[in-house]
Scaffold this motif. Sequence first.
Motif, PDB file in Angstrom:
ATOM      1  N   THR A 174      34.165  46.853  38.733  1.00  0.00           N
ATOM      2  CA  THR A 174      33.788  46.173  39.969  1.00  0.00           C
ATOM      3  C   THR A 174      32.970  47.169  40.776  1.00  0.00           C
ATOM      4  O   THR A 174      32.901  48.345  40.417  1.00  0.00           O
ATOM      5  CB  THR A 174      35.028  45.679  40.746  1.00  0.00           C
ATOM      6  N   ASN A 175      32.347  46.711  41.850  1.00  0.00           N
ATOM      7  CA  ASN A 175      31.615  47.650  42.697  1.00  0.00           C
ATOM      8  C   ASN A 175      31.905  47.346  44.168  1.00  0.00           C
ATOM      9  O   ASN A 175      32.648  46.414  44.484  1.00  0.00           O
ATOM     10  CB  ASN A 175      30.115  47.646  42.390  1.00  0.00           C
ATOM     11  N   CYS A 176      31.316  48.112  45.045  1.00  0.00           N
ATOM     12  CA  CYS A 176      31.584  47.961  46.485  1.00  0.00           C
ATOM     13  C   CYS A 176      31.235  46.563  46.985  1.00  0.00           C
ATOM     14  O   CYS A 176      31.986  45.984  47.777  1.00  0.00           O
ATOM     15  CB  CYS A 176      30.793  48.994  47.283  1.00  0.00           C
ATOM     16  N   ASP A 177      30.100  46.032  46.533  1.00  0.00           N
ATOM     17  CA  ASP A 177      29.699  44.690  46.979  1.00  0.00           C
ATOM     18  C   ASP A 177      30.688  43.630  46.496  1.00  0.00           C
ATOM     19  O   ASP A 177      31.022  42.702  47.234  1.00  0.00           O
ATOM     20  CB  ASP A 177      28.293  44.352  46.473  1.00  0.00           C
ATOM     21  N   MET A 178      31.148  43.756  45.261  1.00  0.00           N
ATOM     22  CA  MET A 178      32.119  42.803  44.718  1.00  0.00           C
ATOM     23  C   MET A 178      33.447  42.893  45.470  1.00  0.00           C
ATOM     24  O   MET A 178      34.071  41.876  45.770  1.00  0.00           O
ATOM     25  CB  MET A 178      32.349  43.057  43.225  1.00  0.00           C
ATOM     26  N   GLN A 179      33.865  44.113  45.783  1.00  0.00           N
ATOM     27  CA  GLN A 179      35.118  44.303  46.511  1.00  0.00           C
ATOM     28  C   GLN A 179      35.011  43.746  47.930  1.00  0.00           C
ATOM     29  O   GLN A 179      35.945  43.127  48.433  1.00  0.00           O
ATOM     30  CB  GLN A 179      35.482  45.797  46.546  1.00  0.00           C
ATOM     31  N   ARG A 180      33.869  43.939  48.557  1.00  0.00           N
ATOM     32  CA  ARG A 180      33.641  43.388  49.891  1.00  0.00           C
ATOM     33  C   ARG A 180      33.657  41.856  49.841  1.00  0.00           C
ATOM     34  O   ARG A 180      34.235  41.204  50.705  1.00  0.00           O
ATOM     35  CB  ARG A 180      32.308  43.908  50.437  1.00  0.00           C
ATOM     36  N   ALA A 181      33.034  41.282  48.809  1.00  0.00           N
ATOM     37  CA  ALA A 181      33.033  39.822  48.650  1.00  0.00           C
ATOM     38  C   ALA A 181      34.454  39.312  48.448  1.00  0.00           C
ATOM     39  O   ALA A 181      34.833  38.270  49.000  1.00  0.00           O
ATOM     40  CB  ALA A 181      32.151  39.428  47.465  1.00  0.00           C
ATOM     41  N   TYR A 182      35.265  40.050  47.696  1.00  0.00           N
ATOM     42  CA  TYR A 182      36.656  39.639  47.491  1.00  0.00           C
ATOM     43  C   TYR A 182      37.427  39.662  48.809  1.00  0.00           C
ATOM     44  O   TYR A 182      38.223  38.769  49.090  1.00  0.00           O
ATOM     45  CB  TYR A 182      37.343  40.524  46.454  1.00  0.00           C
ATOM     46  N   ALA A 183      37.184  40.686  49.626  1.00  0.00           N
ATOM     47  CA  ALA A 183      37.863  40.765  50.925  1.00  0.00           C
ATOM     48  C   ALA A 183      37.519  39.550  51.795  1.00  0.00           C
ATOM     49  O   ALA A 183      38.365  39.053  52.532  1.00  0.00           O
ATOM     50  CB  ALA A 183      37.479  42.058  51.641  1.00  0.00           C
ATOM     51  N   LEU A 184      36.290  39.045  51.671  1.00  0.00           N
ATOM     52  CA  LEU A 184      35.860  37.896  52.468  1.00  0.00           C
ATOM     53  C   LEU A 184      36.226  36.550  51.849  1.00  0.00           C
ATOM     54  O   LEU A 184      36.621  35.622  52.553  1.00  0.00           O
ATOM     55  CB  LEU A 184      34.342  37.946  52.678  1.00  0.00           C
ATOM     56  N   PHE A 185      36.070  36.438  50.527  1.00  0.00           N
ATOM     57  CA  PHE A 185      36.188  35.132  49.872  1.00  0.00           C
ATOM     58  C   PHE A 185      37.259  35.101  48.777  1.00  0.00           C
ATOM     59  O   PHE A 185      37.247  34.222  47.931  1.00  0.00           O
ATOM     60  CB  PHE A 185      34.842  34.728  49.256  1.00  0.00           C
ATOM     61  N   GLY A 186      38.182  36.046  48.774  1.00  0.00           N
ATOM     62  CA  GLY A 186      39.148  36.169  47.692  1.00  0.00           C
ATOM     63  C   GLY A 186      40.416  35.355  47.843  1.00  0.00           C
ATOM     64  O   GLY A 186      41.405  35.654  47.178  1.00  0.00           O
ATOM     65  N   ASP A 187      40.415  34.337  48.686  1.00  0.00           N
ATOM     66  CA  ASP A 187      41.617  33.508  48.814  1.00  0.00           C
ATOM     67  C   ASP A 187      41.936  32.809  47.500  1.00  0.00           C
ATOM     68  O   ASP A 187      43.092  32.704  47.110  1.00  0.00           O
ATOM     69  CB  ASP A 187      41.434  32.456  49.910  1.00  0.00           C
ATOM     70  N   GLY A 188      40.897  32.323  46.840  1.00  0.00           N
ATOM     71  CA  GLY A 188      41.067  31.661  45.555  1.00  0.00           C
ATOM     72  C   GLY A 188      40.209  32.344  44.517  1.00  0.00           C
ATOM     73  O   GLY A 188      39.058  32.707  44.774  1.00  0.00           O
ATOM     74  N   VAL A 189      40.775  32.547  43.346  1.00  0.00           N
ATOM     75  CA  VAL A 189      40.077  33.246  42.265  1.00  0.00           C
ATOM     76  C   VAL A 189      40.144  32.404  41.004  1.00  0.00           C
ATOM     77  O   VAL A 189      41.191  31.849  40.673  1.00  0.00           O
ATOM     78  CB  VAL A 189      40.716  34.633  42.006  1.00  0.00           C
ATOM     79  N   SER A 190      39.018  32.325  40.323  1.00  0.00           N
ATOM     80  CA  SER A 190      38.983  31.698  39.008  1.00  0.00           C
ATOM     81  C   SER A 190      38.930  32.807  37.965  1.00  0.00           C
ATOM     82  O   SER A 190      38.140  33.751  38.091  1.00  0.00           O
ATOM     83  CB  SER A 190      37.737  30.810  38.886  1.00  0.00           C
ATOM     84  N   TYR A 191      39.796  32.707  36.973  1.00  0.00           N
ATOM     85  CA  TYR A 191      39.826  33.695  35.887  1.00  0.00           C
ATOM     86  C   TYR A 191      39.737  32.918  34.589  1.00  0.00           C
ATOM     87  O   TYR A 191      40.681  32.242  34.191  1.00  0.00           O
ATOM     88  CB  TYR A 191      41.110  34.526  35.948  1.00  0.00           C
ATOM     89  N   ASP A 192      38.585  33.000  33.927  1.00  0.00           N
ATOM     90  CA  ASP A 192      38.364  32.206  32.731  1.00  0.00           C
ATOM     91  C   ASP A 192      37.738  33.059  31.634  1.00  0.00           C
ATOM     92  O   ASP A 192      36.525  33.273  31.618  1.00  0.00           O
ATOM     93  CB  ASP A 192      37.460  31.016  33.051  1.00  0.00           C
ATOM     94  N   PRO A 193      38.545  33.571  30.718  1.00  0.00           N
ATOM     95  CA  PRO A 193      37.994  34.360  29.617  1.00  0.00           C
ATOM     96  C   PRO A 193      37.044  33.513  28.765  1.00  0.00           C
ATOM     97  O   PRO A 193      37.298  32.351  28.506  1.00  0.00           O
ATOM     98  CB  PRO A 193      39.230  34.755  28.803  1.00  0.00           C
ATOM     99  N   THR A 194      35.935  34.125  28.385  1.00  0.00           N
ATOM    100  CA  THR A 194      34.969  33.434  27.544  1.00  0.00           C
ATOM    101  C   THR A 194      35.299  33.668  26.077  1.00  0.00           C
ATOM    102  O   THR A 194      36.057  34.568  25.724  1.00  0.00           O
ATOM    103  CB  THR A 194      33.543  33.956  27.801  1.00  0.00           C
ATOM    104  N   TYR A 195      34.694  32.871  25.255  1.00  0.00           N
ATOM    105  CA  TYR A 195      34.827  33.081  23.819  1.00  0.00           C
ATOM    106  C   TYR A 195      34.111  34.366  23.453  1.00  0.00           C
ATOM    107  O   TYR A 195      33.010  34.622  23.929  1.00  0.00           O
ATOM    108  CB  TYR A 195      34.228  31.892  23.060  1.00  0.00           C
ATOM    109  N   GLY A 196      34.724  35.206  22.610  1.00  0.00           N
ATOM    110  CA  GLY A 196      34.144  36.494  22.230  1.00  0.00           C
ATOM    111  C   GLY A 196      32.949  36.353  21.320  1.00  0.00           C
ATOM    112  O   GLY A 196      33.089  36.418  20.109  1.00  0.00           O
ATOM    113  N   THR A 197      31.772  36.150  21.888  1.00  0.00           N
ATOM    114  CA  THR A 197      30.584  35.928  21.077  1.00  0.00           C
ATOM    115  C   THR A 197      29.721  37.168  20.909  1.00  0.00           C
ATOM    116  O   THR A 197      28.714  37.112  20.233  1.00  0.00           O
ATOM    117  CB  THR A 197      29.706  34.822  21.708  1.00  0.00           C
TER     118      THR A 197
END
Length: 193
Positions: A86-109
């Motif tokens: 992750t990076n600083c921008d992603m962490q900042r976005a999580y602090a603002l918009f991290g109430d709900g998270v989608s976690y969806d592993p993709t097929y290993g292509t």
Amino acid sequence: MIVSNSKANVGPSLTHQLCTQQLGGFQNVGATVKQFKNFQREMKCLMNSHDGEMFKSRLDTLAETKGLHFVYEKDSKNALTRIFWTNCDMQRAYALFGDGVSYDPTYGTNKYNMTFTPFTGIDHHKRSITFACALIEHENDESFMWVFDQFLAAMGGKEPNYIITDEDPGIIKAIQGELADEEVEEEGDEDEE
């Protein structure tokens, strides 16, 4: 020129044509198309034996220049088995918009047969936003638990209010295991008081 062009997905045949144009003819290139192809094949073989090190080196550079946070694990053969970033921008976005998270592993292509597992959310413009990413070799509860642990650590321990995911038993077990560990810690704290 072959190395530079391969980074831009320009193959050896087109690279040979470009060299021919730049140098004023085939006689001035000093190599045939077949030699260009052989060189590129040998370069890929060399890179494949060091690609894990090259990937880590690239992440080290990004950590120094762009504030990237990453954690990885290797197996006994020194091959990457798990990596989270992750990076600083992603962490900042999580602090603002991290109430709900989608976690969806993709097929290993990918050629390494590793599963890409992003943590995403929605910003105030209803656009998808990425909070963190991971690559894992095995889709099992141990790997998912490792990824969730890294995610929480990177996000300062702030848990999302809800997680949307598929019904993968490994993910469910990892999420429930995480919650069970926290409940045990909270009960232990109450007993001490």
